[in-house]
Design a protein around this motif. Structure first.
Motif, PDB file in Angstrom:
ATOM      1  N   ALA A   3      -0.102   4.935  -7.829  1.00  0.00           N
ATOM      2  CA  ALA A   3      -1.133   3.948  -8.151  1.00  0.00           C
ATOM      3  C   ALA A   3      -2.332   4.619  -8.824  1.00  0.00           C
ATOM      4  CB  ALA A   3      -1.554   3.203  -6.891  1.00  0.00           C
ATOM      5  N   ASN A  38      -7.023  -9.634 -15.336  1.00  0.00           N
ATOM      6  CA  ASN A  38      -6.279  -9.374 -14.107  1.00  0.00           C
ATOM      7  C   ASN A  38      -5.397  -8.142 -14.281  1.00  0.00           C
ATOM      8  OD1 ASN A  38      -7.308 -11.595 -12.763  1.00  0.00           O
ATOM      9  ND2 ASN A  38      -5.655 -12.941 -13.446  1.00  0.00           N
ATOM     10  N   ARG A  39      -5.203  -7.442 -13.208  1.00  0.00           N
ATOM     11  CA  ARG A  39      -4.332  -6.273 -13.185  1.00  0.00           C
ATOM     12  C   ARG A  39      -2.875  -6.743 -13.307  1.00  0.00           C
ATOM     13  NH1 ARG A  39      -4.389  -2.492  -7.915  1.00  0.00           N
ATOM     14  NH2 ARG A  39      -2.734  -3.885  -7.292  1.00  0.00           N
ATOM     15  N   TRP A  41      -0.133  -4.887 -12.666  1.00  0.00           N
ATOM     16  CA  TRP A  41       0.758  -4.030 -11.893  1.00  0.00           C
ATOM     17  C   TRP A  41       0.494  -4.228 -10.412  1.00  0.00           C
ATOM     18  CZ3 TRP A  41      -1.570   0.049  -9.126  1.00  0.00           C
ATOM     19  CH2 TRP A  41      -2.890   0.334  -9.493  1.00  0.00           C
ATOM     20  N   LYS A  42       1.479  -3.854  -9.609  1.00  0.00           N
ATOM     21  CA  LYS A  42       1.386  -4.014  -8.154  1.00  0.00           C
ATOM     22  C   LYS A  42       1.291  -2.640  -7.509  1.00  0.00           C
ATOM     23  CE  LYS A  42       2.639  -8.480  -7.824  1.00  0.00           C
ATOM     24  NZ  LYS A  42       1.838  -9.485  -7.233  1.00  0.00           N
ATOM     25  N   SER A  43       0.662  -2.606  -6.352  1.00  0.00           N
ATOM     26  CA  SER A  43       0.583  -1.361  -5.598  1.00  0.00           C
ATOM     27  C   SER A  43       1.158  -1.573  -4.203  1.00  0.00           C
ATOM     28  CB  SER A  43      -0.856  -0.857  -5.517  1.00  0.00           C
ATOM     29  OG  SER A  43      -1.688  -1.823  -4.925  1.00  0.00           O
ATOM     30  N   HIS A  44       1.651  -0.491  -3.644  1.00  0.00           N
ATOM     31  CA  HIS A  44       2.183  -0.498  -2.283  1.00  0.00           C
ATOM     32  C   HIS A  44       1.010  -0.681  -1.325  1.00  0.00           C
ATOM     33  CE1 HIS A  44       4.080   1.000   1.402  1.00  0.00           C
ATOM     34  NE2 HIS A  44       5.243   0.780   0.790  1.00  0.00           N
ATOM     35  N   GLY A  50       2.428   2.721  -7.560  1.00  0.00           N
ATOM     36  CA  GLY A  50       2.141   1.623  -8.466  1.00  0.00           C
ATOM     37  C   GLY A  50       3.388   1.270  -9.259  1.00  0.00           C
ATOM     38  N   VAL A 180       7.346  -2.536  -2.809  1.00  0.00           N
ATOM     39  CA  VAL A 180       6.249  -2.959  -3.677  1.00  0.00           C
ATOM     40  C   VAL A 180       6.560  -4.307  -4.285  1.00  0.00           C
ATOM     41  CG1 VAL A 180       4.846  -2.385  -5.674  1.00  0.00           C
ATOM     42  CG2 VAL A 180       5.611  -0.594  -4.133  1.00  0.00           C
TER      43      VAL A 180
END
Length: 180
Positions: A3, A38-39, A41-44, A50, A180
């Motif tokens: 990330a 907005n972002r 990507w996703k993060s754990h 990431g 994730v």
């Protein structure tokens, strides 16, 4: 990847071997939606991981990035050779062909069966250590097995996410990536 590699950036580039045999493919991935900010990507929730979608991949190129290409670290053995790519210390190969990551490797030296203290760190169950050299620039690198006698094909078993003591890499296992 990690990330922290994606954080505070508008875009990142990925480099991979094209499945059509035409060589190296490069893509730039936008990390922030230009309309909404907005972002993308996703993060754990707990780990420095990431994940971002790679739009427009088709066929064999798309298959290379599926979760099915991940291998559980449970089937990884201490002493097994693993490899990782990256730009350690800002080094790059491929002069005249653009920047290509450097290949590095090592041996799996330890696998945590349960939370295990090592120095100031606590390894989570299934984290593993590589006896090899990685430096700044290897963070987020996929860790892969080698195809050979015991493996039919190369598989991703984790990503580099931390260092413990001198030259010991901590690898988050591939099964954590699926969260994730």
């Amino acid at each position: 990847t990690n990330a922290h590699i994606l954080a505070n950036k508008d875009s990142v580039s990925i480099i991979y071997n094209s499945a059509d045999g035409k060589g190296i493919a490069r893509r730039t991935l936008v990390l922030i939606d230009p309309k909404t900010s907005n972002r993308l990507w996703k993060s754990h929730p707990k780990e420095d991981i990431g994940v971002i979608a790679i739009p427009g991949l088709i066929g064999a190129d798309a298959k290379a990035f599926l979760f099915s290409s991940l291998m559980s670290s449970e089937s990884l053995s201490v002493g097994e050779e693993v490899y990782f790519f990256g730009f350690p210390l800002g080094l790059k190969s491929g002069l005249g062909r653009g920047s290509l990551p450097l290949l590095r490797g090592g041996l799996v030296s330890f696998k945590a069966q349960e939370p295990t203290p090592i120095g100031d760190e606590i390894l989570a169950a299934n984290d593993f250590l590589i006896d090899g050299f990685s430096f700044a620039g290897n963070s987020g690198s996929p860790v892969i097995t080698a195809a050979g006698m015991s493996r039919r094909r190369t598989r991703v078993v984790g990503i580099i996410f931390d260092h413990v003591r001198d030259f010991q890499e901590v690898i988050v296992p591939a099964e954590t990536l699926k969260c994730v």
